[in-house]
Design a protein around this motif. Structure first.
Motif, PDB file in Angstrom:
ATOM      1  N   ALA A 189      27.091  18.178 -17.457  1.00  0.00           N
ATOM      2  CA  ALA A 189      26.731  16.835 -17.911  1.00  0.00           C
ATOM      3  C   ALA A 189      27.475  16.456 -19.186  1.00  0.00           C
ATOM      4  CB  ALA A 189      25.225  16.767 -18.147  1.00  0.00           C
ATOM      5  N   ASP A 238      22.786  21.457 -18.626  1.00  0.00           N
ATOM      6  CA  ASP A 238      21.870  21.434 -17.475  1.00  0.00           C
ATOM      7  C   ASP A 238      22.643  20.836 -16.316  1.00  0.00           C
ATOM      8  OD1 ASP A 238      19.930  22.120 -19.237  1.00  0.00           O
ATOM      9  OD2 ASP A 238      18.552  20.490 -18.727  1.00  0.00           O
ATOM     10  N   SER A 239      22.548  21.431 -15.193  1.00  0.00           N
ATOM     11  CA  SER A 239      23.293  20.883 -14.067  1.00  0.00           C
ATOM     12  C   SER A 239      22.617  21.346 -12.799  1.00  0.00           C
ATOM     13  CB  SER A 239      24.739  21.375 -14.136  1.00  0.00           C
ATOM     14  OG  SER A 239      25.493  20.812 -13.102  1.00  0.00           O
ATOM     15  N   PHE A 274      18.570  13.500 -25.873  1.00  0.00           N
ATOM     16  CA  PHE A 274      18.371  14.045 -24.540  1.00  0.00           C
ATOM     17  C   PHE A 274      19.615  14.823 -24.097  1.00  0.00           C
ATOM     18  CE2 PHE A 274      17.712  14.033 -20.001  1.00  0.00           C
ATOM     19  CZ  PHE A 274      16.367  14.323 -19.934  1.00  0.00           C
ATOM     20  N   ARG A 275      20.758  14.260 -24.409  1.00  0.00           N
ATOM     21  CA  ARG A 275      22.015  14.920 -24.036  1.00  0.00           C
ATOM     22  C   ARG A 275      22.166  16.242 -24.791  1.00  0.00           C
ATOM     23  NH1 ARG A 275      27.248  11.323 -24.322  1.00  0.00           N
ATOM     24  NH2 ARG A 275      26.179  10.761 -26.233  1.00  0.00           N
ATOM     25  N   GLU A 276      21.843  16.198 -26.088  1.00  0.00           N
ATOM     26  CA  GLU A 276      21.933  17.376 -26.946  1.00  0.00           C
ATOM     27  C   GLU A 276      21.072  18.517 -26.387  1.00  0.00           C
ATOM     28  OE1 GLU A 276      21.335  16.085 -31.104  1.00  0.00           O
ATOM     29  OE2 GLU A 276      19.875  17.727 -31.204  1.00  0.00           O
ATOM     30  N   ASP A 282      25.875  19.043  -8.464  1.00  0.00           N
ATOM     31  CA  ASP A 282      26.544  18.371  -9.567  1.00  0.00           C
ATOM     32  C   ASP A 282      27.682  19.282 -10.010  1.00  0.00           C
ATOM     33  OD1 ASP A 282      26.912  16.364 -11.443  1.00  0.00           O
ATOM     34  OD2 ASP A 282      25.802  17.490 -12.954  1.00  0.00           O
ATOM     35  N   ARG A 337      30.697  14.334 -19.155  1.00  0.00           N
ATOM     36  CA  ARG A 337      30.711  12.955 -18.670  1.00  0.00           C
ATOM     37  C   ARG A 337      30.964  11.981 -19.792  1.00  0.00           C
ATOM     38  NH1 ARG A 337      27.940  12.190 -13.703  1.00  0.00           N
ATOM     39  NH2 ARG A 337      27.817  14.184 -12.684  1.00  0.00           N
ATOM     40  N   HIS A 374      19.829  18.829 -23.261  1.00  0.00           N
ATOM     41  CA  HIS A 374      20.047  19.210 -21.869  1.00  0.00           C
ATOM     42  C   HIS A 374      21.513  19.421 -21.558  1.00  0.00           C
ATOM     43  CE1 HIS A 374      15.866  18.660 -20.614  1.00  0.00           C
ATOM     44  NE2 HIS A 374      15.856  17.798 -21.593  1.00  0.00           N
ATOM     45  N   ALA A 408      19.098   8.755 -25.934  1.00  0.00           N
ATOM     46  CA  ALA A 408      20.103   9.309 -25.020  1.00  0.00           C
ATOM     47  C   ALA A 408      20.841  10.464 -25.688  1.00  0.00           C
ATOM     48  CB  ALA A 408      21.078   8.219 -24.578  1.00  0.00           C
TER      49      ALA A 408
END
Lengths: 221, 221
Positions: A218, A209-210, A202-204, A214, A221, A206, A199
């Motif tokens: 991201a 990315d939105s 993936f966060r790093e 949205d 969050r 993306h 996770a």
């Protein structure tokens, strides 16, 4: 100590302790009167072991008993005792031999194994599942996993041995208990870390990315 | 293809396919007559996914549905979609927040995390179990596991991204499916390898150990 004190020390409720006593998962205490018994440190330890196997390991009681039986009466050779104990742990895969995918991949990466180990059936089921899902894992990829896991496993086995006083011959049951608990209790730690790291990676990658609709990035969050 | 052909191609029996259709786990085929329908490659893929989640992942059908719902209608931001999908996977830990052991250890090792992730609850339960069994795992030890798992996870995420054509924007559902399947199907591979390597290391170190009553050396077994 009395059963109420054993409950307080272990965090296990008295009715549950009584149930374990009836089921033979916990040896009886020393009778101090017709209705009371006294328990010691060995009962507390055993109770903690049973709880860990049930709550963290997710073992059904019949399997807890199988593990305890191995600990109580280990096979005379240490390696066999460890194999027996690990075979009593979940998951309980109902694959039938021959385990061609697993054994041929292990042969290719040069890892020695006991062909009757339950881990072979588990590996076979996992490789078959990946294949069925259109994501086969070849021996080279399996070898890359094995290289990393070898680093982890070697450190774990070293730690078990380092804790022992070399002057005192280890009780076989203690060694087996260390390995069984180390195996089953650390498994969820490894899986949880892998999910958290997936996770995080993936966060790093993306971050920001939105898609349409949205409102917030991201990352917030 | 007809339902019998779908069964042959997937290895899933016709009655099971009909059950999945009734339960909505598999979308209906295109009706070709009052009693027949035609299925395509997308049905075959979906069927493989459901089987993998059930057989390898050990998910109950209600949880399979939860994962499929996320895939069908992913949250608009990729990171949130992945988190949602991972949260639908087992194990289902019933620890209640605050997850002090897990979050303070992760803070100490510097791993960023989503505090609502199900993996945090899983990690908390595992750390609590180790503590209860008298084998606490401190942040330093957790950090050593995380370092090794980071190598594994980074390679996995790289592989998912390398398979994509950078010119073609990835469908979000595909990315999420890759991560969910990669997570759940590879977990048993990792655990099986760790058990096999433990057994191999143990055998290597205790080769020839033989207690009274054991006739053959352990190595010959």
């Amino acid at each position: 100590m009395r059963i109420s004190e054993l409950a307080a020390a272990s965090g296990v409720a008295v009715p549950t302790i009584k149930y374990y006593l009836r089921e033979g998962l916990l040896p009886p205490g020393r009778a101090t009167s017709a209705t009371q018994a006294s328990y010691d440190e060995s009962h507390l330890q055993r109770l903690r072991l049973v709880r860990s196997l049930v709550e963290v390991g997710g073992l059904p009681l019949a399997k807890v008993r199988a593990v305890l039986d191995v600990l109580a009466d280990p096979a005379p050779a240490p390696y066999t005792a460890v194999s027996d104990a690990l075979a009593a742990l979940p998951p309980y895969v109902v694959e039938t031999p021959p385990f061609v995918r697993a054994t041929s991949a292990l042969d290719e990466i040069g890892l020695a194994y006991d062909p009757t180990s339950s881990a072979i059936a588990q590996l076979e089921a996992a490789l078959a599942g990946l294949e069925a899902a259109g994501r086969p894992l070849d021996a080279a990829a399996l070898g890359r996993y094995a290289a990393q896991i070898m680093v982890i496993a070697r450190r774990e086995v070293d730690a078990v041995e380092a804790q022992r006083d070399p002057e005192v011959p280890a009780e076989l049951a203690d060694v087996v208990e260390d390995i069984v608990l180390g195996t089953i209790l650390v498994e969820p730690v490894i899986l949880a870390l892998r999910r958290l790291i997936h996770a995080a990676l993936f966060r790093e990658r993306h971050q920001g990315d939105s898609a349409a609709g949205d409102q917030k990035p991201a990352a917030s969050r």
